[in-house]
Scaffold this motif. Structure first.
Motif, mmCIF file in Angstrom:
data_model
loop_
_atom_site.group_PDB
_atom_site.id
_atom_site.type_symbol
_atom_site.label_atom_id
_atom_site.label_comp_id
_atom_site.label_asym_id
_atom_site.label_seq_id
_atom_site.Cartn_x
_atom_site.Cartn_y
_atom_site.Cartn_z
ATOM 1 N N LYS A 175 0.785 -0.663 -0.028
ATOM 2 C CA LYS A 175 -0.254 -0.779 0.158
ATOM 3 C C LYS A 175 1.143 1.085 -0.314
ATOM 4 O O LYS A 175 1.560 1.510 0.704
ATOM 5 C CB LYS A 175 -0.940 -0.555 1.452
ATOM 6 C CG LYS A 175 -2.115 0.648 0.658
ATOM 7 C CD LYS A 175 -3.428 0.334 2.050
ATOM 8 C CE LYS A 175 -4.536 0.652 1.475
ATOM 9 N NZ LYS A 175 -4.092 2.529 1.607
ATOM 10 N N LEU A 176 0.908 1.752 -1.013
ATOM 11 C CA LEU A 176 1.733 2.632 -1.417
ATOM 12 C C LEU A 176 1.046 4.411 -1.321
ATOM 13 O O LEU A 176 0.335 4.549 -2.014
ATOM 14 C CB LEU A 176 2.832 2.209 -2.592
ATOM 15 C CG LEU A 176 3.393 3.856 -3.227
ATOM 16 C CD1 LEU A 176 4.626 3.674 -2.301
ATOM 17 C CD2 LEU A 176 4.080 3.818 -4.435
ATOM 18 N N LEU A 177 1.782 5.949 -1.165
ATOM 19 C CA LEU A 177 1.465 6.567 -1.088
ATOM 20 C C LEU A 177 2.882 6.965 -1.084
ATOM 21 O O LEU A 177 3.485 7.195 -1.326
ATOM 22 C CB LEU A 177 1.660 7.820 0.525
ATOM 23 C CG LEU A 177 1.692 8.969 0.746
ATOM 24 C CD1 LEU A 177 -0.595 9.104 0.007
ATOM 25 C CD2 LEU A 177 1.449 9.450 2.488
ATOM 26 N N THR A 194 1.948 -0.676 -11.418
ATOM 27 C CA THR A 194 1.542 -1.406 -12.449
ATOM 28 C C THR A 194 2.292 -2.700 -12.081
ATOM 29 O O THR A 194 1.081 -3.493 -12.642
ATOM 30 C CB THR A 194 2.232 -1.148 -13.963
ATOM 31 O OG1 THR A 194 2.365 0.076 -14.225
ATOM 32 C CG2 THR A 194 2.356 -2.222 -14.802
ATOM 33 N N LEU A 195 3.353 -2.867 -11.479
ATOM 34 C CA LEU A 195 3.623 -4.133 -10.488
ATOM 35 C C LEU A 195 3.021 -4.771 -9.094
ATOM 36 O O LEU A 195 3.143 -5.204 -8.807
ATOM 37 C CB LEU A 195 5.201 -3.776 -9.840
ATOM 38 C CG LEU A 195 5.932 -4.301 -11.257
ATOM 39 C CD1 LEU A 195 7.529 -3.695 -10.370
ATOM 40 C CD2 LEU A 195 5.925 -4.999 -12.429
ATOM 41 N N GLY A 196 1.592 -3.436 -9.326
ATOM 42 C CA GLY A 196 0.766 -4.498 -8.558
ATOM 43 C C GLY A 196 0.223 -3.744 -7.000
ATOM 44 O O GLY A 196 -0.496 -3.734 -5.998
ATOM 45 N N ALA A 197 1.360 -2.653 -6.398
ATOM 46 C CA ALA A 197 0.617 -1.903 -5.336
ATOM 47 C C ALA A 197 -0.801 -1.175 -5.491
ATOM 48 O O ALA A 197 -0.592 -1.043 -6.580
ATOM 49 C CB ALA A 197 2.483 -1.114 -5.202
ATOM 50 N N ASP A 198 -0.740 -0.972 -4.234
ATOM 51 C CA ASP A 198 -2.552 -0.311 -4.201
ATOM 52 C C ASP A 198 -2.044 1.389 -3.668
ATOM 53 O O ASP A 198 -1.178 1.270 -3.055
ATOM 54 C CB ASP A 198 -2.423 -0.743 -2.849
ATOM 55 C CG ASP A 198 -4.878 0.453 -2.123
ATOM 56 O OD1 ASP A 198 -4.253 1.601 -3.138
ATOM 57 O OD2 ASP A 198 -4.666 -0.568 -2.191
ATOM 58 N N THR A 199 -1.910 2.149 -5.041
ATOM 59 C CA THR A 199 -1.079 3.483 -5.190
ATOM 60 C C THR A 199 -2.144 4.717 -4.548
ATOM 61 O O THR A 199 -3.053 4.440 -6.015
ATOM 62 C CB THR A 199 -0.356 3.353 -6.264
ATOM 63 O OG1 THR A 199 -0.016 2.091 -6.398
ATOM 64 C CG2 THR A 199 0.432 4.587 -6.466
ATOM 65 N N THR A 200 -1.949 5.840 -4.079
ATOM 66 C CA THR A 200 -1.850 6.654 -4.046
ATOM 67 C C THR A 200 -1.185 7.857 -4.314
ATOM 68 O O THR A 200 -0.237 7.792 -3.696
ATOM 69 C CB THR A 200 -3.027 6.926 -2.208
ATOM 70 O OG1 THR A 200 -3.991 5.972 -2.011
ATOM 71 C CG2 THR A 200 -3.623 8.114 -2.238
ATOM 72 N N PHE A 262 -0.625 3.491 5.303
ATOM 73 C CA PHE A 262 0.289 2.906 4.119
ATOM 74 C C PHE A 262 1.563 1.903 4.969
ATOM 75 O O PHE A 262 1.609 1.745 5.712
ATOM 76 C CB PHE A 262 0.577 3.640 3.120
ATOM 77 C CG PHE A 262 -0.154 4.867 2.564
ATOM 78 C CD1 PHE A 262 -1.102 4.492 1.777
ATOM 79 C CD2 PHE A 262 -0.747 5.912 3.452
ATOM 80 C CE1 PHE A 262 -1.853 5.956 1.037
ATOM 81 C CE2 PHE A 262 -2.110 6.545 2.754
ATOM 82 C CZ PHE A 262 -2.311 6.494 1.772
ATOM 83 N N ASP A 263 2.466 1.284 3.838
ATOM 84 C CA ASP A 263 3.529 0.779 4.368
ATOM 85 C C ASP A 263 4.476 1.409 3.435
ATOM 86 O O ASP A 263 5.366 0.852 4.403
ATOM 87 C CB ASP A 263 3.159 -1.397 4.322
ATOM 88 C CG ASP A 263 3.859 -1.327 2.748
ATOM 89 O OD1 ASP A 263 4.281 -0.017 1.800
ATOM 90 O OD2 ASP A 263 2.942 -1.594 1.665
#
Length: 464
Positions: A175-177, A194-200, A262-263
């Motif tokens: 989970k990326l900010l 694109t590589l699959g991170a849930d991005t905000t 987020f992580d």
């Protein structure tokens, strides 16, 4: 030990500095370049080049996931993040080594160390072996810039990353900010999403990619949202609470503060010039918000001292730095030099879809008082785009209605970072709409959309 004397000393060996040094040497000037870290600077080692290598990997991955669309089979598609990063570092290392070779070939003296300018025409370099004293009539500052760090949002390399950490990630974010939606922020958001991170993505301005034309920004937001990104505009990260493996971001939107977990956080909130510890203040160099103030020929106002590239202000682009380097070298060698015009420099962002532009946006052209004609052509109307499986995008052109001058061009879609150059050349040659309309573009190519966009501005479009 007597001081070594040169015609020109360049401080910093990034895309501004090393190019200035090579051009000066070609023109017969005895030249030295001082670099404290890596030949090729941020661009080659930690910026433009390695990010493009990463983005290429994510683009291929994205295409593999779409194999079925092309009548192909690719089962159990996956990636090895370490190998992706290793490839990126290898590309950077290869090019950095190439710079060393070019400097040697052109007989430029290279000193690895930290430079200061104790007095006009003097450079002191602290190396591993001690201090070297150099003198030169001309000195070029090409020390570049670094990531801006906001209080409370500083990077720690674990939970909060700068671009450097994002290029060599300790892990894949879940989970990326991303704070900031300029080119750097959006490119990393695009890669990890694109590589699959849930991005905000959080942007303080009213739109993503705020330097781009508003219409292009809108299309970019639509594309990013469709890819699963969360885009928060007119929003600000007020604080980050760090815990084990988790960051709680306090994000202010429309006057209310929301908390999100987020992580991983990537901070991409702009840059500050490397102006410290050089002795510039004592020399009387004017510095404005971490950037050296120069005239159009990159002169600082201190005799024989020039500043090029990021340290000399916007646009913060490698190709601007290189051109300024060549211009300054030619000026010093007594040649006729042409100043670099900021509005003739293209900006490219390598997210998916790509974004590229040159000149004035539609709003800027109006603000400057031009009576304008605007043309548009969508990718969906282009045979090559359909064949490539890339039907989403737009090419937009802005003309002066009175003279037919191309004031600006703005694009979003596949390979637009390569297409923009056509309009850059057009502007350099002071082309008009008539020249562009009479140019025969090859078929089938994406470049045909550039022709059609011009035709559209004048009500002559064929394929729409």
């Amino acid at each position: 030990m007597a001081a070594q004397s040169f015609d020109l000393i360049v401080i910093g060996a990034g895309p501004g500095g090393y190019v200035a040094a090579i051009r000066a040497a070609q023109l017969g000037l005895k030249t030295a370049v001082v670099e404290r870290e890596h030949l090729g600077g941020i661009c080659l080692n930690w910026g433009c080049i390695p990010t493009k290598a990463l983005l290429r990997s994510s683009e291929v991955f994205h295409l593999m996931e779409r194999a079925k669309d092309f009548g192909l089979k690719a089962d159990k598609v996956g990636y090895d993040l370490d190998a992706v990063v290793k490839r990126s570092r290898g590309v950077a290392a290869q090019l950095s080594g190439g710079i060393g070779h070019l400097l040697k070939k052109n007989k430029v003296t290279v000193l690895m160390g930290q430079a200061t300018i104790p007095a006009k025409g003097k450079v002191s370099v602290k190396t591993d072996k001690g201090t070297e004293e150099l003198t030169a009539k001309n000195i070029v500052l090409a020390t570049g810039a670094r990531a801006r760090e906001l209080p409370g949002l500083e990077a720690d390399g674990d939970l909060v990353w700068t671009y450097k950490h994002a290029l060599q990630p300790p892990r894949m974010p879940k989970k990326l900010l991303v704070i900031g939606s300029g080119a750097i922020g959006i490119e990393f958001a695009s890669f990890y999403n694109t590589l699959g991170a849930d991005t905000t993505v959080v942007e303080v301005m009213d739109r993503v990619l705020p330097v781009e034309d508003a219409e292009i920004s809108g299309l970019a937001k639509k594309a990013f949202t469709k890819q699963g990104m969360t885009i928060m505009e007119k929003a600000m990260v007020k604080q980050l609470d760090r815990a084990k493996g988790k960051v709680t971001a306090h994000i202010e939107v429309k006057g209310k503060v929301e908390k999100h977990d987020f992580d991983t956080v990537i901070s991409a909130v702009g840059i500050v010039g490397n102006v410290e510890d050089l002795g510039l203040e004592a020399l009387g160099v004017k510095i404005d918000r971490t950037h050296v103030v120069t005239d159009e020929f990159c002169r600082t106002g201190v005799d024989g001292l020039y500043a090029i590239g990021d340290i000399a202000g916007a646009p913060w682009l490698a190709h601007k730095a290189s051109h300024e380097g060549v211009m300054v070298a030619e000026l010093i060698a007594g040649k006729h030099a042409h100043p670099v015009k900021p509005e003739s420099i293209a900006g490219c962002t390598y997210c998916q879809p790509q974004v590229a532009s040159v000149g004035y946006s539609e709003a800027k052209a109006k603000e400057l008082g031009y009576d304008i004609k605007v043309g548009r052509f969508p990718f969906i109307g282009n045979g090559k785009a359909i064949a490539l499986g890339e039907p989403e995008g737009l090419i937009k052109t802005v003309f002066d209605a009175k003279t037919g001058e191309l004031l600006g061009a703005h694009m979003i879609g596949a390979e637009v970072t390569e297409l923009i150059q056509g309009y850059v050349v057009g502007r350099q040659l002071e082309t008009t709409e008539e020249d562009l309309m009479n140019t025969v573009f090859p078929h089938p190519t994406l470049s045909e959309m550039m022709h059609e966009s011009v035709l559209d501005a004048y009500g002559k479009v064929i394929h729409m």
